[in-house]
Design an enzyme around this catalytic site. Structure first.
Site, PDB file in Angstrom:
ATOM      1  N   LEU A   1      -4.281 -10.816  -0.530  1.00  0.00           N
ATOM      2  CA  LEU A   1      -5.038 -10.804   0.726  1.00  0.00           C
ATOM      3  C   LEU A   1      -4.321 -11.561   1.836  1.00  0.00           C
ATOM      4  O   LEU A   1      -4.904 -11.832   2.893  1.00  0.00           O
ATOM      5  CB  LEU A   1      -6.436 -11.372   0.487  1.00  0.00           C
ATOM      6  CG  LEU A   1      -7.231 -10.629  -0.590  1.00  0.00           C
ATOM      7  CD1 LEU A   1      -8.644 -11.173  -0.659  1.00  0.00           C
ATOM      8  CD2 LEU A   1      -7.246  -9.139  -0.360  1.00  0.00           C
ATOM      9  N   CYS A   2      -3.079 -11.903   1.612  1.00  0.00           N
ATOM     10  CA  CYS A   2      -2.287 -12.643   2.588  1.00  0.00           C
ATOM     11  C   CYS A   2      -1.759 -11.675   3.649  1.00  0.00           C
ATOM     12  O   CYS A   2      -1.293 -10.589   3.320  1.00  0.00           O
ATOM     13  CB  CYS A   2      -1.128 -13.283   1.815  1.00  0.00           C
ATOM     14  SG  CYS A   2      -0.329 -14.610   2.680  1.00  0.00           S
ATOM     15  N   HIS A   3      -1.836 -12.092   4.908  1.00  0.00           N
ATOM     16  CA  HIS A   3      -1.339 -11.237   5.984  1.00  0.00           C
ATOM     17  C   HIS A   3       0.179 -11.227   6.023  1.00  0.00           C
ATOM     18  O   HIS A   3       0.796 -12.286   5.920  1.00  0.00           O
ATOM     19  CB  HIS A   3      -1.839 -11.745   7.331  1.00  0.00           C
ATOM     20  CG  HIS A   3      -3.299 -11.590   7.509  1.00  0.00           C
ATOM     21  ND1 HIS A   3      -4.192 -12.544   7.113  1.00  0.00           N
ATOM     22  CD2 HIS A   3      -4.031 -10.574   8.031  1.00  0.00           C
ATOM     23  CE1 HIS A   3      -5.424 -12.127   7.385  1.00  0.00           C
ATOM     24  NE2 HIS A   3      -5.350 -10.948   7.929  1.00  0.00           N
TER      25      HIS A   3
ATOM     26  N   MET B   1       0.612 -20.203   2.924  1.00  0.00           N
ATOM     27  CA  MET B   1       0.914 -19.490   1.684  1.00  0.00           C
ATOM     28  C   MET B   1       2.411 -19.244   1.539  1.00  0.00           C
ATOM     29  O   MET B   1       2.939 -19.228   0.421  1.00  0.00           O
ATOM     30  CB  MET B   1       0.146 -18.166   1.612  1.00  0.00           C
ATOM     31  CG  MET B   1      -1.355 -18.331   1.456  1.00  0.00           C
ATOM     32  SD  MET B   1      -1.870 -19.592   0.248  1.00  0.00           S
ATOM     33  CE  MET B   1      -1.130 -18.953  -1.261  1.00  0.00           C
ATOM     34  N   GLU B   2       3.097 -19.057   2.664  1.00  0.00           N
ATOM     35  CA  GLU B   2       4.547 -18.887   2.608  1.00  0.00           C
ATOM     36  C   GLU B   2       5.203 -20.165   2.076  1.00  0.00           C
ATOM     37  O   GLU B   2       6.124 -20.115   1.255  1.00  0.00           O
ATOM     38  CB  GLU B   2       5.094 -18.556   4.009  1.00  0.00           C
ATOM     39  CG  GLU B   2       4.889 -17.096   4.418  1.00  0.00           C
ATOM     40  CD  GLU B   2       3.439 -16.739   4.717  1.00  0.00           C
ATOM     41  OE1 GLU B   2       2.610 -17.659   4.934  1.00  0.00           O
ATOM     42  OE2 GLU B   2       3.106 -15.538   4.725  1.00  0.00           O
TER      43      GLU B   2
ATOM     44  N   ASP C   1      13.634 -21.714 -14.859  1.00  0.00           N
ATOM     45  CA  ASP C   1      14.378 -20.637 -15.524  1.00  0.00           C
ATOM     46  C   ASP C   1      15.793 -21.086 -15.886  1.00  0.00           C
ATOM     47  O   ASP C   1      16.279 -20.809 -16.983  1.00  0.00           O
ATOM     48  CB  ASP C   1      14.452 -19.423 -14.590  1.00  0.00           C
ATOM     49  CG  ASP C   1      15.253 -18.275 -15.165  1.00  0.00           C
ATOM     50  OD1 ASP C   1      15.049 -17.953 -16.347  1.00  0.00           O
ATOM     51  OD2 ASP C   1      16.066 -17.681 -14.443  1.00  0.00           O
TER      52      ASP C   1
END
Lengths: 191, 191, 191, 191, 191, 191
Positions: free
Chosen positions: E76-78, E112-113, E127
């Site tokens: 739902l992130c733009h 969010m970025e 990793d």
């Protein structure tokens, strides 16, 4: 046919079905669909097809690429390595039909790859024609054939009594060829 | 409506139309489509919808994400920043309808984002139901409304005389609600 | 020209340059490159180009799509919304040249979009011809023109004394047209 | 070598070649390419390489990631699972050379993965150096070696009479090392 | 702070919040997080960092690229155009901390970025170190600062009484520097 | 456990480890992690979960899709075909825990797929709750179990003496359930 949805667990939660126990086998799926448009727009595409073919050439590439990225688009779809994607078109008077055939060797079928390739090819035609015709309709996108895998071969029948609306979708015009590919190629322009 | 395809140059070569001279404005597009299935399969989805809603919840997410990656799927489509994507469903007796509304502020319209979102939501429902019903058909995917931009507002009319096959696609059953959203929500289960 | 690399900070760490203080302006970049191949392979492509054009049609789509996903491929490249991508080809005796023009309105230039589009179109030609000719060479991929932005207009000169190897790359064959687009179109087949 | 393009069907339409009948075998491909730049820019990269190595470290990551997404970039390329990607660099006086080696076990070769990895690594160097040098040229991107598969081993010869322009691309400077990796590492800075 | 979740509509259905009415402004977000590991593994990374820096160089690239594809990962992130991404590291005795700063000009924030960039950089370190240490833990990934937008500036306080478990997450070792960046660089090795 | 990092070659350069000599076997990995939030926010999610479940339904889809694109996010991670992804949640008083289980048949493990799926599911919850609670913390993301492959089975122990900070991360509150899933389901709401 199962009477439950295998993509939901017994509590109704979405899940990817586990395919690791399944042996890889050769599998194929064929999907078809149509975009309906005015006769004028169809003619514009057909003329292009005869001269340089770019609308259908672009739609073909889009369909192939979309088939390859199906698992990125359809959340519960398993990733797999498509071994072959073929995208062909037929041009009618007021529609363009796409047929997408996908082959793979793997533990799961390629129906979604064929369906996604067909849908994306049709959306691409829509995109390239929308300056000429905004009322186009994408329709009749369906699985036509499926071979390989435990459940064996499936071929769509021409009539399907179980789906009431489908009889509405398939016009009973005498000239209608359904997805019959024996159409006179002169008339319908297989590309 | 133009009588040429703007995605082809005068020599018939594919191109992206240049949108850099266009001013950003608010734009919206609404697309709808249906997946037809047996009454049994529809009931399975509807039951899930009442309990946990996962088939439609997954399809909603898939539609939103596909709308965001439209330019990656449709070759000549311009990238743009969608400002809002809404995905809603209606459940009929033998079909599920999706409606996708996309808003943006930008130099180009969002028809393809709405159409791609609708197609992908329908493909996702297809994927999640195909273990129960292989004969499903995705149909009637079309642009319903478009506002903003130089060409102004477009709203699909219920009947479109120019497209012969469309009359076939739209059944004339009296009970058919088309895309009418005034349906009794008790009966059709707006989700 | 700067004598330091702006993508490294003073400690030598990779970074994305901050473009947020820059005003959006119209920007364009043109990149060109070639794939060298045997005369026989070139002829196969050229024949296809006359008939259905599919090698170059596929390469054109690949170039456009790659330009749109440049920021996903080139780690420190800023995402931007390309407003237009044009991909054209010239066919020589033993090479195919691509020219990619990208336009945008934004705070940063589109050189990398043009370069990435050109490289990917050439790779696509390579892919489609490699069954016929494994010794193909992709060469001379370079920025040809850049307009807009604070640093103003740049146009590549035909000779560049600063790059020794470049003189090796540009053959001094009298017939060589460099990237001159005034070539007789009958002879070189602009597509 | 075939005298037709297997990515086109007999009617000239693009297609993915069907690889499903082929047995998976171990396959390797090696591609190389160069970006030519001024001696000053080369020195900036080389200094960085000695200190923190970030230009080449970023280019190495970009090359590896691009090799993994080759099938997403090159339309008719088959998806496959790369088993190993190695990206190495050599620094000359006025160029940086990349060598990409890709291994897989699968039914189809990895030439395109190696070529795409090499091109993208070079584009990344170009991106990180373009503030210092706009006249850089990406050149000599070619397949150097290919093993495995039905067609057996291929190794590029130093001279290729069939490609006229290639003799122009390969300078006849006596000091030219071609892609010879026995260069004095002190002088050329293998990284 | 709202007492409802704006990503759900009043009926509890997921939606993208409409950002089209919002004016673009300059926005910044800073996120931090840590990966805890044995002292031996930390030393291996630190040694690499001194010599060639590749673990952290790869993690930096991964963080930058993930920040750019946030809208593809978080449903739902733009989508937005990041204008700058900075990724820095601190090395402790038994942990590596990442700090990601993202800037943009746009109608919506970049929390969010920054969070996605930080998480992905930490996963990349994980990793690359997992052959040496399987018990690593990614922890304390949180928003540290946010500026721009209607809701104004937010800065995380060192103690947050509202979150009980957080006091558990933050060790009360006297030497603990929290995310204090004034650490003795000799000891903690800012990179 | 190795005392060197296999993702770096002897010169410290990043590389993908070659997995082509390894036989495909069945492999599984389980990762867990938590997002800590206020009791009020947790309650908002829990209420949603009871009614329509959309926060967790969206996070589940995001986790599944991220697991499928792990190799695109983590630079040196091998691409593989996940055969199954399960994403489950537990709701505590002030946290939500995710557990992701990934299965495959292949030459390399799926730890990174499970870890990436868990991180992305947690980021998605964060995104959907951040309008209510900006001080959330993503924590304790770790590998819980790994089976298959040459190195055999690994199961995380509850206490790990080797990681000093971990004792800080794991609170010694008596009520703390660690990742114990024997919690009273009435209280913690397994979803």
């Amino acid at each position: 046919m199962s009477n439950r949805l295998t993509h939901l667990d017994p509590l109704g939660r979405a899940r990817m079905v586990d395919v690791t126990p399944k042996e890889p086998t050769h599998r194929r799926a064929v999907a078809r669909g149509r975009v309906h448009m005015t006769a004028e727009t169809t003619a514009l595409v057909a003329r292009g097809a005869i001269a340089k073919g770019d609308v259908l050439a672009v739609a073909r590439v889009a369909g192939i690429q979309a088939a390859k990225k199906t698992a990125d688009l359809i959340p519960l779809c398993h990733p797999l390595l498509v071994g072959s994607v073929l995208v062909n078109f037929q041009i009618g008077d007021t529609w363009i039909e796409v047929e997408v055939t996908v082959d793979t060797v793997g533990p799961t079928g390629v129906e979604m790859e064929a369906m996604t390739g067909a849908s994306t090819a049709l959306l691409t035609i829509y995109d390239m024609c929308k300056s000429s015709d905004r009322a186009m309709v994408i329709s009749e996108v369906t699985l036509w054939e499926k071979t390989g895998g435990r459940s064996g071969t499936y071929r769509r029948e021409d009539t399907n009594e179980d789906i009431d609306d489908l009889t509405a979708v398939v016009p009973d015009d005498d000239d209608y060829d359904g997805f019959d590919r024996t159409l006179d190629p002169e008339a319908s322009g297989e590309l």
